[in-house]
Design an enzyme around this catalytic site. Structure first.
Site, PDB file in Angstrom:
ATOM      1  N   HIS A  15       1.726 -10.552  -7.386  1.00 10.20           N
ATOM      2  CA  HIS A  15       1.606  -9.081  -7.449  1.00 10.20           C
ATOM      3  C   HIS A  15       0.121  -8.738  -7.514  1.00 10.20           C
ATOM      4  O   HIS A  15      -0.525  -8.918  -8.543  1.00 10.20           O
ATOM      5  CB  HIS A  15       2.326  -8.528  -8.686  1.00 10.20           C
ATOM      6  N   HIS A  17      -3.144  -5.940  -6.040  1.00 11.42           N
ATOM      7  CA  HIS A  17      -3.673  -4.795  -5.283  1.00 11.42           C
ATOM      8  C   HIS A  17      -5.052  -5.172  -4.758  1.00 11.42           C
ATOM      9  O   HIS A  17      -5.944  -5.501  -5.553  1.00 11.42           O
ATOM     10  CB  HIS A  17      -3.807  -3.563  -6.183  1.00 11.42           C
ATOM     11  N   LEU A  18      -5.201  -5.111  -3.446  1.00 13.68           N
ATOM     12  CA  LEU A  18      -6.496  -5.438  -2.846  1.00 13.68           C
ATOM     13  C   LEU A  18      -7.248  -4.205  -2.343  1.00 13.68           C
ATOM     14  O   LEU A  18      -8.436  -4.292  -2.053  1.00 13.68           O
ATOM     15  CB  LEU A  18      -6.310  -6.415  -1.673  1.00 13.68           C
ATOM     16  N   ARG A  19      -6.517  -3.071  -2.218  1.00 11.58           N
ATOM     17  CA  ARG A  19      -7.123  -1.841  -1.652  1.00 11.58           C
ATOM     18  C   ARG A  19      -7.610  -2.086  -0.219  1.00 11.58           C
ATOM     19  O   ARG A  19      -7.123  -2.971   0.464  1.00 11.58           O
ATOM     20  CB  ARG A  19      -8.258  -1.312  -2.538  1.00 11.58           C
ATOM     21  N   ASN A  43       0.412   0.036  -1.629  1.00  9.92           N
ATOM     22  CA  ASN A  43       0.154   1.429  -2.023  1.00  9.92           C
ATOM     23  C   ASN A  43      -1.251   1.877  -1.650  1.00  9.92           C
ATOM     24  O   ASN A  43      -2.046   2.288  -2.488  1.00  9.92           O
ATOM     25  CB  ASN A  43       0.430   1.642  -3.525  1.00  9.92           C
ATOM     26  N   LYS A 101       8.697  -3.024  -1.453  1.00  7.26           N
ATOM     27  CA  LYS A 101       8.264  -2.530  -2.766  1.00  7.26           C
ATOM     28  C   LYS A 101       8.825  -1.146  -3.041  1.00  7.26           C
ATOM     29  O   LYS A 101       8.663  -0.237  -2.238  1.00  7.26           O
ATOM     30  CB  LYS A 101       6.729  -2.496  -2.809  1.00  7.26           C
ATOM     31  N   HIS A 138       8.966  -1.359  -9.281  1.00 10.23           N
ATOM     32  CA  HIS A 138       8.210  -0.775 -10.394  1.00 10.23           C
ATOM     33  C   HIS A 138       9.244  -0.085 -11.267  1.00 10.23           C
ATOM     34  O   HIS A 138       9.754   0.978 -10.917  1.00 10.23           O
ATOM     35  CB  HIS A 138       7.153   0.216  -9.880  1.00 10.23           C
ATOM     36  N   HIS A 176       5.806  -6.636 -13.280  1.00  9.60           N
ATOM     37  CA  HIS A 176       4.959  -6.405 -14.467  1.00  9.60           C
ATOM     38  C   HIS A 176       5.755  -5.909 -15.666  1.00  9.60           C
ATOM     39  O   HIS A 176       5.557  -4.799 -16.167  1.00  9.60           O
ATOM     40  CB  HIS A 176       3.793  -5.460 -14.160  1.00  9.60           C
ATOM     41  N   ASP A 249      -1.041  -8.153 -11.188  1.00 13.72           N
ATOM     42  CA  ASP A 249      -1.178  -6.698 -11.025  1.00 13.72           C
ATOM     43  C   ASP A 249      -2.641  -6.285 -11.107  1.00 13.72           C
ATOM     44  O   ASP A 249      -2.961  -5.192 -11.586  1.00 13.72           O
ATOM     45  CB  ASP A 249      -0.342  -5.916 -12.053  1.00 13.72           C
ATOM     46  N   HIS A 253     -10.101  -0.111  -9.799  1.00 17.10           N
ATOM     47  CA  HIS A 253     -10.481   1.307  -9.653  1.00 17.10           C
ATOM     48  C   HIS A 253     -11.954   1.402 -10.035  1.00 17.10           C
ATOM     49  O   HIS A 253     -12.415   0.662 -10.922  1.00 17.10           O
ATOM     50  CB  HIS A 253      -9.703   2.196 -10.625  1.00 17.10           C
TER      51      HIS A 253
HETATM   52  O1  DOR Z   1      -1.683   0.176 -13.575  1.00 18.68           O
HETATM   53  C1  DOR Z   1      -1.268   0.156 -12.432  1.00 18.68           C
HETATM   54  N1  DOR Z   1      -2.103   0.260 -11.376  1.00 18.68           N
HETATM   55  N2  DOR Z   1       0.036   0.040 -12.241  1.00 18.68           N
HETATM   56  C2  DOR Z   1       0.593   0.143 -11.027  1.00 18.68           C
HETATM   57  O2  DOR Z   1       1.782   0.062 -10.914  1.00 18.68           O
HETATM   58  C3  DOR Z   1      -0.256   0.428  -9.836  1.00 18.68           C
HETATM   59  C4  DOR Z   1      -1.646   0.036 -10.058  1.00 18.68           C
HETATM   60  C5  DOR Z   1      -2.589   0.619  -9.033  1.00 18.68           C
HETATM   61  O3  DOR Z   1      -2.299   0.542  -7.836  1.00 18.68           O
HETATM   62  O4  DOR Z   1      -3.622   1.158  -9.426  1.00 18.68           O
HETATM   63 ZN    ZN Z   2       0.931  -3.112  -9.190  1.00 22.81          ZN
END
Ligand code: DOR
Ligand code: ZN
Length: 351
Positions: A15, A17-19, A43, A101, A138, A176, A249, A253
């Site tokens: 799980h 997130h790479l953006r 996402n 997802k 989720h 998560h 996860d 940011h």
């Molecule tokens: O804390 C989180 N950040 N939970 C998530 O489910 C998504 C993730 C994000 O993409 O920033």
């Molecule tokens: Zn996530």
């Protein structure tokens, strides 16, 4: 005598997130030098809903994998109210999608286009069940009347249990997890259900988010819960039960977006996750279970081969806070808890 070093098969991150764009370029090397594969969350904005969009995103990731790394991104389909089951089937059969997802609409970052009514998604669930394609959930209710610390437990009762009854053969990964209720749900379910557990949910409880002041870098969703829930997660992760496996996860940011009036949810932990997980398994006197959690249970559930290379961690002095990652003048804070972490990764790159 306690162990001074440990070698395990190269882990995967189930799980992540790479953006995109400059954040992708900055964070990808930290994952690619440690993990063999990662399930990449869809996402983005716009979300990755089609096989075509997933192929394009995968190419952008592959173009940035550092030379010498054999990291493999595994792509996921973002489910919306309008998802066409035939799109899922085509993407799955072509080896583009590894999973789908499900975000309840509005649940978290870029979840606006998620599912508004899970009861209206039957054609999608029927297809996932038929294909044996994993559904990554989720698991939080979006009923805003429900207290934020209860949203996972309520989701199990309102949504997951009925969903399991209607689609008993659908393969589900509860993402998560943060509560004792989620641990109990997964333990009680059959082999079609598994869960991922993050390093931060193993190390933080909800007090940590408010310790001596508000800690925006410990804020994620689902939010960390009471200490007894954290204890349950630790017991589950270190139990050797193949239903529980590693998913960081890791969710980068910019610090300006986290330290703001309405701060974003997400903990960026790619570089420190393996040190943190190993610390937890050491504290729980379960280092012999680390390879299962980090390197075996995930590929087994996904019906993929286990990695053959190894990584090694050694116990030494306390890990220091790694520097923020620089993004065109902006910064991303890296996760490290206040409690000491002693495990250092030494063989980061397979030879
Ligand atoms: O804390 C989180 N950040 N939970 C998530 O489910 C998504 C993730 C994000 O993409 O920033
Ligand atoms: Zn996530």
């Amino acid at each position: 005598m306690s162990l001074k070093s440990i070698s395990i098969p190269r882990p995967d991150d189930w799980h992540l997130h790479l953006r995109d764009d400059s954040i992708l370029a900055a964070v990808l090397p930290n994952t690619a030098r440690i993990f063999g594969r990662a399930i990449v969350m869809p996402n983005l904005r716009p979300a990755v809903c089609t096989a075509r969009a997933a192929v394009a995103y995968r190419s952008r990731i592959e173009a940035l994998i550092p030379e010498g790394s054999n990291f493999t991104p595994l792509m996921t389909a973002y489910l919306t109210d309008a998802t066409d089951p035939l799109e899922l089937r085509a993407g799955w059969n072509d080896g583009i999608f590894s999973a789908a997802k499900l975000y309840p609409a509005g649940a978290t970052t870029n979840a606006e286009d998620g599912i508004t009514d899970i009861l209206q998604l039957d054609n999608v669930f029927e297809m996932l069940q038929e294909l044996s394609m994993p559904l990554l959930i989720h698991g939080e209710t979006m009923n805003q009347q429900v207290d934020i610390f209860d949203r996972e437990a309520v989701f199990i009762e309102d949504t997951l249990l009925p969903l399991r009854q209607r689609y008993p053969a659908m393969r589900i990964i509860f993402e998560h997890i943060t509560t004792n209720e989620a641990v109990a749900f997964v333990e009680a379910a059959d082999e079609n259900v598994a869960a991922t557990i993050t390093p931060h949910h193993l190390m933080l409880n909800r007090n940590d988010i408010f310790k001596d002041g508000l800690r925006p870098h410990y804020y994620c969703l689902p939010v960390a819960k009471r200490e007894h829930h954290r204890r349950s997660l630790r017991v589950a992760a270190t139990s050797g039960n193949p239903k529980f496996f590693l998913g960081t996860d890791s969710a980068p940011h910019l610090t300006t977006d986290k330290e703001s009036d309405c701060g974003c949810a997400g903990v960026y932990n790619a570089a420190t996750a393996m040190s943190c997980y190993t610390q937890v398994f050491d504290e729980e006197q379960s280092l012999d279970k680390l390879a299962g959690f980090a390197s075996h249970h995930g590929p087994d559930f996904y019906h993929l081969p286990r990695n053959t290379e190894t990584i090694t961690l050694t116990r030494a002095g306390t890990l220091e806070q790694p520097p923020d990652i620089d993004i065109n003048g902006g910064k991303i804070r890296q996760f490290l808890p206040e409690t000491p972490v002693h495990w250092h990764l030494i063989h980061e790159q397979p030879q």
